[in-house]
Enzyme design. Structure first.
Site, mmCIF file in Angstrom:
data_model
loop_
_atom_site.group_PDB
_atom_site.id
_atom_site.type_symbol
_atom_site.label_atom_id
_atom_site.label_comp_id
_atom_site.label_asym_id
_atom_site.label_seq_id
_atom_site.Cartn_x
_atom_site.Cartn_y
_atom_site.Cartn_z
ATOM 1 N N HIS A 14 10.946 27.358 14.661
ATOM 2 C CA HIS A 14 10.045 26.602 13.764
ATOM 3 C C HIS A 14 8.598 26.824 14.209
ATOM 4 C CE1 HIS A 14 9.084 22.788 11.327
ATOM 5 N NE2 HIS A 14 7.918 23.216 11.800
ATOM 6 N N HIS A 16 4.304 27.586 12.769
ATOM 7 C CA HIS A 16 3.288 27.772 11.727
ATOM 8 C C HIS A 16 2.355 28.878 12.205
ATOM 9 C CE1 HIS A 16 4.469 24.016 9.698
ATOM 10 N NE2 HIS A 16 4.773 23.647 10.926
ATOM 11 N N LEU A 17 2.371 30.001 11.500
ATOM 12 C CA LEU A 17 1.525 31.128 11.904
ATOM 13 C C LEU A 17 0.251 31.224 11.075
ATOM 14 C CD1 LEU A 17 4.240 33.875 12.553
ATOM 15 C CD2 LEU A 17 3.022 32.471 14.236
ATOM 16 N N ARG A 18 0.179 30.420 9.991
ATOM 17 C CA ARG A 18 -1.010 30.429 9.114
ATOM 18 C C ARG A 18 -1.233 31.819 8.506
ATOM 19 N NH1 ARG A 18 -0.085 25.143 9.414
ATOM 20 N NH2 ARG A 18 -1.224 24.055 11.028
ATOM 21 N N ASN A 42 4.384 26.670 4.603
ATOM 22 C CA ASN A 42 3.382 25.740 4.051
ATOM 23 C C ASN A 42 1.955 26.278 4.153
ATOM 24 O OD1 ASN A 42 3.407 25.366 6.874
ATOM 25 N ND2 ASN A 42 2.673 23.258 6.706
ATOM 26 N N LYS A 100 12.888 25.401 3.056
ATOM 27 C CA LYS A 100 12.303 24.235 3.725
ATOM 28 C C LYS A 100 12.046 23.108 2.741
ATOM 29 C CE LYS A 100 10.256 21.871 6.931
ATOM 30 N NZ LYS A 100 9.396 22.060 8.070
ATOM 31 N N HIS A 175 11.982 19.329 14.240
ATOM 32 C CA HIS A 175 11.080 18.592 15.156
ATOM 33 C C HIS A 175 11.408 17.094 15.248
ATOM 34 C CE1 HIS A 175 9.192 18.093 11.262
ATOM 35 N NE2 HIS A 175 8.547 19.226 11.297
ATOM 36 N N LEU A 220 2.718 15.615 13.207
ATOM 37 C CA LEU A 220 3.739 14.946 12.402
ATOM 38 C C LEU A 220 5.074 15.652 12.561
ATOM 39 C CD1 LEU A 220 1.707 14.151 9.168
ATOM 40 C CD2 LEU A 220 2.676 12.499 10.781
ATOM 41 N N ASP A 248 7.172 24.105 16.600
ATOM 42 C CA ASP A 248 6.284 23.469 15.628
ATOM 43 C C ASP A 248 4.823 23.678 16.023
ATOM 44 O OD1 ASP A 248 5.605 22.184 13.286
ATOM 45 O OD2 ASP A 248 5.696 20.181 14.155
ATOM 46 N N HIS A 252 -4.867 24.115 14.082
ATOM 47 C CA HIS A 252 -5.908 23.749 13.115
ATOM 48 C C HIS A 252 -7.241 24.001 13.787
ATOM 49 C CE1 HIS A 252 -3.386 21.717 10.106
ATOM 50 N NE2 HIS A 252 -2.680 21.268 11.124
ATOM 51 N N ALA A 264 -2.919 16.930 11.155
ATOM 52 C CA ALA A 264 -1.816 16.794 12.109
ATOM 53 C C ALA A 264 -1.385 18.173 12.570
ATOM 54 C CB ALA A 264 -0.643 16.085 11.435
HETATM 55 C C1 NCD Z 1 2.322 20.980 10.549
HETATM 56 C C2 NCD Z 1 1.166 21.820 9.994
HETATM 57 O O1 NCD Z 1 0.024 21.599 10.385
HETATM 58 O O2 NCD Z 1 1.427 22.718 9.193
HETATM 59 N N1 NCD Z 1 1.769 19.861 11.252
HETATM 60 C C3 NCD Z 1 2.381 19.129 12.200
HETATM 61 O O3 NCD Z 1 1.809 18.126 12.637
HETATM 62 N N2 NCD Z 1 3.558 19.453 12.684
HETATM 63 C C4 NCD Z 1 3.237 20.594 9.449
HETATM 64 C C5 NCD Z 1 4.530 19.992 9.905
HETATM 65 O O4 NCD Z 1 5.402 20.670 10.464
HETATM 66 O O5 NCD Z 1 4.703 18.786 9.708
HETATM 67 ZN ZN ZN Z 2 6.140 22.241 11.384
#
Ligand code: NCD
Ligand code: ZN
Length: 343
Positions: A14, A16-18, A42, A100, A175, A220, A248, A252, A264
């Site tokens: 899991h 997030h690579l943006r 996302n 997802k 998560h 989150l 996760d 940011h 988050a």
């Molecule tokens: C994630 C994100 O920023 O894309 N943020 C997070 O706090 N984990 C989204 C997510 O997995 O809830």
């Molecule tokens: Zn996530």
């Protein structure tokens, strides 16, 4: 005392690579540790079609340092009007590894998420039939529910009914942050697993308020009370194959974290394995790290175990305040483990 830990190279189930410049900045931190990663869909424009997933996968591969062997496993973002055909074909052609479920407005870029699971009934039936995993952001969005109770309430209101309605659907509760999630997943007979992040093994909700408002610890689902952190530690180090690694990692930019309405997400990719190793070592369970990081995930997803190996050395390192402009988890701390990067 073990001074060196050699293990099968892990995967991140899991992350997030943006996209764009951020993708270029963060991807080396994931590929230096992980052989594969389940990439969250996302983006600002969610990844909901095969074409979008293929294009994103290519951008990720182009952003990887040269000579890297890294496999991004793509996911489809479920929307109220997701095409069941597209999901099925995407899974069967190996474009989508999973889909997802973001309850609409539960977290970053989830406005296009599912407003009611009844809208995705035909998708869930198809996924159940073809064995396509459903990855779940398990929080209710009902604002009358206390933010610290949203995961536990999700289990009661949505997850239990989903499990009854689609008993053969393979699900990952992502998560997890609560004792209730640990108990629910740990008592499931089949088809249910959970990922656990490094930060939820180290911090409880007090971290966000230690001496002032610290947005670097805001993510989150939000970290909960100490009893929950301890339950997560027990689950992660239990050897139970239903629990496996998912960082996760969610970077940011500074200006998006430190603002009147901060985002988050915790960026833990740079020291992810060192962070897990510290938690397992503190529990006296270093011998169970490899299964959690490198074996349980592939077993759930029906994928081969990686062949490469990786080495963690007991060697102190100071975590910098910034990594490529992003604040890493453990910033300013000294970690007792050091990874020999795979690339
Ligand atoms: C994630 C994100 O920023 O894309 N943020 C997070 O706090 N984990 C989204 C997510 O997995 O809830
Ligand atoms: Zn996530």
């Amino acid at each position: 005392m073990i001074d060196q830990l050699e293990m099968i190279v892990p995967d991140d189930w899991h992350v997030h690579l943006r996209d764009g410049e951020t993708l270029n900045q963060v991807i080396p931190n994931t590929v230096k540790t992980f052989r594969r990663a389940v990439v969250m869909p996302n983006l600002r424009i969610p990844i909901a079609t095969m074409a979008a997933a293929r294009a994103y996968r290519n951008r990720i591969l182009s952003a990887c340092p040269s000579r890297t062997r890294f496999t991004p496993l793509m996911t489809a973002y479920l929307t109220d009007d997701i095409s069941t055909e597209e999901l099925k074909r995407g899974f069967q052609e190996g474009v989508f590894t999973a889909a997802k479920l973001y309850p609409a407005n539960a977290t970053t870029n989830s406005a296009a998420g599912v407003t009611d699971v009844k809208h995705i009934h035909s998708a869930l039936v198809a996924m159940e039939r073809i064995g396509m995993p459903l990855l779940i952001h398990g929080e209710v969005t009902d604002i009358s529910v206390d933010v610290f109770d949203r995961e536990a309430v999700f289990i009661e209101r949505l997850l239990k009914p989903l499990r009854q309605r689609y008993p053969d659907l393979r699900m990952v509760l992502e998560h997890i942050t609560t004792e209730q999630a640990v108990d629910f997943v740990g008592s499931a007979d089949q088809n249910l697993a959970a990922t656990i992040t490094p930060h939820h093994l180290h911090i409880n909700r007090n971290a966000m308020f230690a001496g002032g408002l610290l947005s670097d610890f805001y993510c989150l689902p939000v970290a909960k009370r100490e009893q929950h952190r301890l339950a997560l530690r027990r689950a992660a180090t239990s050897g139970d194959r239903r629990f496996f690694l998912g960082t996760d990692s969610a970077p940011h930019v500074r200006s998006a974290k430190e603002t009147s309405c901060g985002c988050a997400g915790i960026f833990n990719a740079p020291y992810a394995l060192e962070s897990y190793a510290l938690a397992f070592d503190q529990e006296g369970k270093l011998d169970r790290l490899e299964a959690f990081a490198s074996l349980h995930g592939p077993a759930f997803y029906g994928l081969p175990v990686n062949e490469e190996r990786i080495i963690l050395q007991r060697d102190k390192q100071l975590v910098p305040d910034l990594v490529n402009g992003f604040v890493p988890f453990h910033a300013g701390e000294t970690l007792p483990w050091r990874l020999q990067p795979r690339v």
